[in-house]
Motif scaffolding. Sequence first.
Motif, PDB file in Angstrom:
ATOM      1  N   TRP A 171       0.846  -1.194   0.000  1.00 25.92           N
ATOM      2  CA  TRP A 171       0.000   0.000   0.000  1.00 25.92           C
ATOM      3  C   TRP A 171       0.883   1.246   0.000  1.00 25.92           C
ATOM      4  O   TRP A 171       1.861   1.327   0.755  1.00 25.92           O
ATOM      5  CB  TRP A 171      -0.884   0.025   1.252  1.00 25.92           C
ATOM      6  CG  TRP A 171      -1.965  -1.014   1.285  1.00 25.92           C
ATOM      7  CD1 TRP A 171      -1.850  -2.351   1.073  1.00 25.92           C
ATOM      8  CD2 TRP A 171      -3.350  -0.778   1.571  1.00 25.92           C
ATOM      9  NE1 TRP A 171      -3.060  -2.982   1.191  1.00 25.92           N
ATOM     10  CE2 TRP A 171      -4.024  -2.038   1.508  1.00 25.92           C
ATOM     11  CE3 TRP A 171      -4.091   0.352   1.882  1.00 25.92           C
ATOM     12  CZ2 TRP A 171      -5.373  -2.178   1.739  1.00 25.92           C
ATOM     13  CZ3 TRP A 171      -5.465   0.221   2.118  1.00 25.92           C
ATOM     14  CH2 TRP A 171      -6.088  -1.036   2.036  1.00 25.92           C
ATOM     15  N   MET A 172       0.547   2.234  -0.846  1.00 27.17           N
ATOM     16  CA  MET A 172       1.277   3.506  -0.882  1.00 27.17           C
ATOM     17  C   MET A 172       0.290   4.649  -0.732  1.00 27.17           C
ATOM     18  O   MET A 172      -0.801   4.604  -1.304  1.00 27.17           O
ATOM     19  CB  MET A 172       2.040   3.661  -2.196  1.00 27.17           C
ATOM     20  CG  MET A 172       3.081   2.582  -2.459  1.00 27.17           C
ATOM     21  SD  MET A 172       2.433   1.230  -3.461  1.00 27.17           S
ATOM     22  CE  MET A 172       2.342   2.005  -5.075  1.00 27.17           C
ATOM     23  N   TRP A 173       0.691   5.678   0.014  1.00 25.93           N
ATOM     24  CA  TRP A 173      -0.168   6.843   0.193  1.00 25.93           C
ATOM     25  C   TRP A 173       0.666   8.056   0.603  1.00 25.93           C
ATOM     26  O   TRP A 173       1.857   7.938   0.929  1.00 25.93           O
ATOM     27  CB  TRP A 173      -1.258   6.564   1.226  1.00 25.93           C
ATOM     28  CG  TRP A 173      -0.767   6.399   2.644  1.00 25.93           C
ATOM     29  CD1 TRP A 173      -0.662   7.359   3.604  1.00 25.93           C
ATOM     30  CD2 TRP A 173      -0.319   5.172   3.262  1.00 25.93           C
ATOM     31  NE1 TRP A 173      -0.178   6.823   4.782  1.00 25.93           N
ATOM     32  CE2 TRP A 173       0.025   5.485   4.600  1.00 25.93           C
ATOM     33  CE3 TRP A 173      -0.196   3.846   2.817  1.00 25.93           C
ATOM     34  CZ2 TRP A 173       0.507   4.522   5.486  1.00 25.93           C
ATOM     35  CZ3 TRP A 173       0.266   2.894   3.700  1.00 25.93           C
ATOM     36  CH2 TRP A 173       0.618   3.228   5.018  1.00 25.93           C
ATOM     37  N   VAL A 174       0.045   9.215   0.583  1.00 26.80           N
ATOM     38  CA  VAL A 174       0.679  10.459   1.039  1.00 26.80           C
ATOM     39  C   VAL A 174       0.447  10.560   2.538  1.00 26.80           C
ATOM     40  O   VAL A 174      -0.693  10.643   3.001  1.00 26.80           O
ATOM     41  CB  VAL A 174       0.093  11.692   0.334  1.00 26.80           C
ATOM     42  CG1 VAL A 174       0.756  12.964   0.845  1.00 26.80           C
ATOM     43  CG2 VAL A 174       0.262  11.571  -1.176  1.00 26.80           C
ATOM     44  N   ASP A 175       1.524  10.531   3.290  1.00 25.45           N
ATOM     45  CA  ASP A 175       1.411  10.573   4.744  1.00 25.45           C
ATOM     46  C   ASP A 175       1.310  12.023   5.212  1.00 25.45           C
ATOM     47  O   ASP A 175       2.122  12.872   4.830  1.00 25.45           O
ATOM     48  CB  ASP A 175       2.627   9.891   5.377  1.00 25.45           C
ATOM     49  CG  ASP A 175       2.452   9.669   6.867  1.00 25.45           C
ATOM     50  OD1 ASP A 175       1.292   9.531   7.306  1.00 25.45           O
ATOM     51  OD2 ASP A 175       3.453   9.648   7.593  1.00 25.45           O
TER      52      ASP A 175
END
Length: 294
Positions: A171-175
């Motif tokens: 999973w990848m996202w903008v933290d």
Amino acid sequence: MLRRVVALIVALAGSVVIVFATASIASADCVADPVTGEVHCEEGEGGNNGGGNGNTGGSSTCKYDGKEIPCTGPGGSVWSSKYACWIGERGPDAMVPPDGQTKEDGWWHVCYFPPPGSSWEYMWIEAGEVGIDPVVLAERAIASMDLDPIEIGIVPESGANRAGLVGLPVWMWVDSPTEDTFGPITRSASEGSVSVSATASVSNIVWNMGDGTKVTCTGKGTPYADHYGKQPSPTCGHRYAKMSSDQPDGAYQVTATSHWVVEWTGGGQSGTIEFDLTTDPLPIRIGEAQVLTQ
């Protein structure tokens, strides 16, 4: 009003001085034929202004006759919607104002006209119409935003004692997104009577997973939570097909490149500037599940 001055004849002290319209041409977007004086223009690619960990250069275009053209013309001339030309250098001091005008009212400037039929001529430009290029102010507004690459959110996490497994969802996202890492953010810049407002937002993020795969995601992505278990990300994900043991330091180096789009307006013009900002590499270790037998 007189618009075209190909050769101006000025009587000075009983003699006749002929002042020919000449101009220097220096632009990647527009070039002039040294014989005919015709100016031929192509839309530029945009330069690199540097900054941060990415490329904050970009292209900026203005509108003319329903088409996009470069806002900056030959020799650094500035596009004017009012005069429908790129306003360039000041004409010779020997030129005289048109009837009813004085030097305080304005002066002759080279005007470069866009294609088709590109050419240039001297045009009377009213005082105050020649100033800073609005594109320069747009770039100043962008600089004041102090934009940064995103903070990477990813599972499996990075760390010496952390590892994911081959074939399981990543999973990848903008933290913790902020206006200066994802937008939208608006800033303005002014000089003299010219003011420009610019709004910047991230349009997409390209994730380089370090295994030769790039994943393009729009939006911020979905942060992982334990209750998702082994489900794939609904918005931005990946699966590694093999272990990272053969990689430098035994880890895939993951980067995220955010693509910024800036819409600006001011000084009678509007345009778009685009650029990228890239994070530092983040090591992600991937292993294989071991089956224990007795």
